[in-house]
Design an enzyme around this catalytic site. Structure first.
Site, short mmCIF file in Angstrom:
data_model
loop_
_atom_site.label_atom_id
_atom_site.label_comp_id
_atom_site.label_asym_id
_atom_site.label_seq_id
_atom_site.Cartn_x
_atom_site.Cartn_y
_atom_site.Cartn_z
N GLY A 130 20.94 20.30 -68.37
CA GLY A 130 22.08 20.17 -67.53
C GLY A 130 21.71 19.14 -66.91
N LYS A 175 16.63 25.71 -61.51
CA LYS A 175 15.29 26.37 -61.64
C LYS A 175 14.28 26.89 -60.48
CE LYS A 175 13.76 25.99 -66.04
NZ LYS A 175 13.31 25.25 -67.08
N ASN A 225 23.30 25.68 -70.18
CA ASN A 225 24.08 24.54 -70.29
C ASN A 225 24.34 24.77 -72.25
OD1 ASN A 225 23.14 23.97 -67.38
ND2 ASN A 225 24.65 22.72 -67.28
N GLU A 240 27.55 27.25 -67.64
CA GLU A 240 26.10 27.73 -67.33
C GLU A 240 26.05 29.21 -67.32
OE1 GLU A 240 24.24 25.31 -63.95
OE2 GLU A 240 25.67 23.52 -63.92
N ILE A 257 20.92 34.23 -67.36
CA ILE A 257 20.58 35.73 -68.20
C ILE A 257 19.49 36.05 -67.06
CG2 ILE A 257 19.60 36.46 -70.65
CD1 ILE A 257 20.15 34.09 -72.16
N TYR A 290 16.24 25.52 -74.48
CA TYR A 290 16.95 24.03 -74.92
C TYR A 290 16.77 24.07 -76.84
CZ TYR A 290 16.08 22.77 -69.77
OH TYR A 290 16.80 23.20 -69.06
N ARG A 292 34.37 35.94 -59.20
CA ARG A 292 35.37 34.99 -58.24
C ARG A 292 35.29 33.13 -58.47
NH1 ARG A 292 31.54 31.69 -56.49
NH2 ARG A 292 28.72 31.77 -56.56
N PHE A 300 29.86 25.33 -50.75
CA PHE A 300 29.57 26.44 -49.35
C PHE A 300 28.77 25.27 -48.50
CE2 PHE A 300 28.96 28.92 -53.23
CZ PHE A 300 28.70 30.09 -52.88
P1 ADP Z 1 18.94 22.23 -66.59
O1 ADP Z 1 19.22 21.28 -65.69
O2 ADP Z 1 18.84 21.85 -67.49
O3 ADP Z 1 20.02 23.06 -66.85
P2 ADP Z 1 17.99 24.49 -65.30
O4 ADP Z 1 17.11 24.77 -64.39
O5 ADP Z 1 19.02 25.19 -64.84
O6 ADP Z 1 17.91 23.44 -66.05
O7 ADP Z 1 17.37 25.75 -66.59
C1 ADP Z 1 18.02 25.68 -67.42
C2 ADP Z 1 17.38 25.81 -68.71
O8 ADP Z 1 16.46 26.62 -68.77
C3 ADP Z 1 17.75 27.03 -70.16
O9 ADP Z 1 18.27 25.81 -70.82
C4 ADP Z 1 16.75 27.56 -70.52
O10 ADP Z 1 16.76 26.77 -71.53
C5 ADP Z 1 15.77 27.65 -69.78
N1 ADP Z 1 15.85 29.51 -69.14
C6 ADP Z 1 14.95 30.35 -69.29
N2 ADP Z 1 15.21 31.51 -68.20
C7 ADP Z 1 16.58 31.39 -68.67
C8 ADP Z 1 17.02 32.42 -68.08
N3 ADP Z 1 16.66 33.60 -68.16
N4 ADP Z 1 18.36 31.91 -68.20
C9 ADP Z 1 18.88 30.77 -68.30
N5 ADP Z 1 18.07 30.06 -68.78
C10 ADP Z 1 17.47 29.97 -68.61
MG MG Z 2 21.51 24.32 -65.79
#
Ligand code: ADP
Ligand code: MG
Length: 147
Positions: free
Chosen positions: A14, A20, A28, A78, A81, A90, A103, A108
């Protein structure tokens, strides 16, 4: 609205905007999946089910959109889970079924408001997905449409 909607594709990076750090990683989906979304699937928050690399099917909460809080310039899909994974996925295959609309996207005013909305989205999604009319999509229909 075109629901349920089934999709699958590769998990891409992303915008590194810290989902995170909010405690809510969002996987993504690759551009080709986003570009093939039907027009009826308007921007907003949805719930459904997801699996990584043909593994266990878990409940998920998904946002489609230009996220106004972060002033995105690009459409995104996005998926958060509702499961604690040991490591990132990834580059792996994410399959989803979008079951219900929750929604619209909102703008925000603070990070605190955004965090509250996300935890409420997760709670609402988790509850909705337990209803039999939703839960059925985690079973045979998921594997039939996305084998
Ligand atoms: P990005 O900006 O790269 O999407 P994120 O902070 O949104 O970074 O983290 C997304 C990544 O975290 C996902 O691509 C996946 O590899 C990992 N991940 C670990 N646990 C989960 C979860 N429960 N749901 C979605 N992604 C998860
Ligand atoms: Mg993301």
């Amino acid at each position: 609205m075109a629901l349920p909607f089934f999709a699958s594709g590769t998990v891409v990076h992303g915008f590194g905007r810290g989902s995170k750090e909010l405690g809510v990683p969002t996987a993504n989906l690759a551009d080709e999946v986003v570009d093939n979304l039907p027009d009826q699937l308007t921007c907003g928050v949805y719930c459904g089910f997801a699996s990584v690399n043909h593994g266990t099917v878990y409940p998920m909460c998904l946002s489609i959109g230009w996220n106004p809080y972060y002033k995105n310039e690009k459409r995104t899909m996005e998926t958060h889970i509702m499961h604690s994974f040991d490591k990132d996925f990834y580059g792996e295959i994410l399959k989803i079924v979008i079951v219900e609309y929750i929604r619209p996207m909102l703008d925000f005013k603070s990070l605190e408001e955004l965090k509250l909305a996300i935890s409420s989205d997760i709670r609402i999604s988790t509850e909705k997905l337990l209803e039999e009319k939703c839960a059925e999509f985690s079973k045979h229909k998921f594997s039939v449409h996305l084998s």
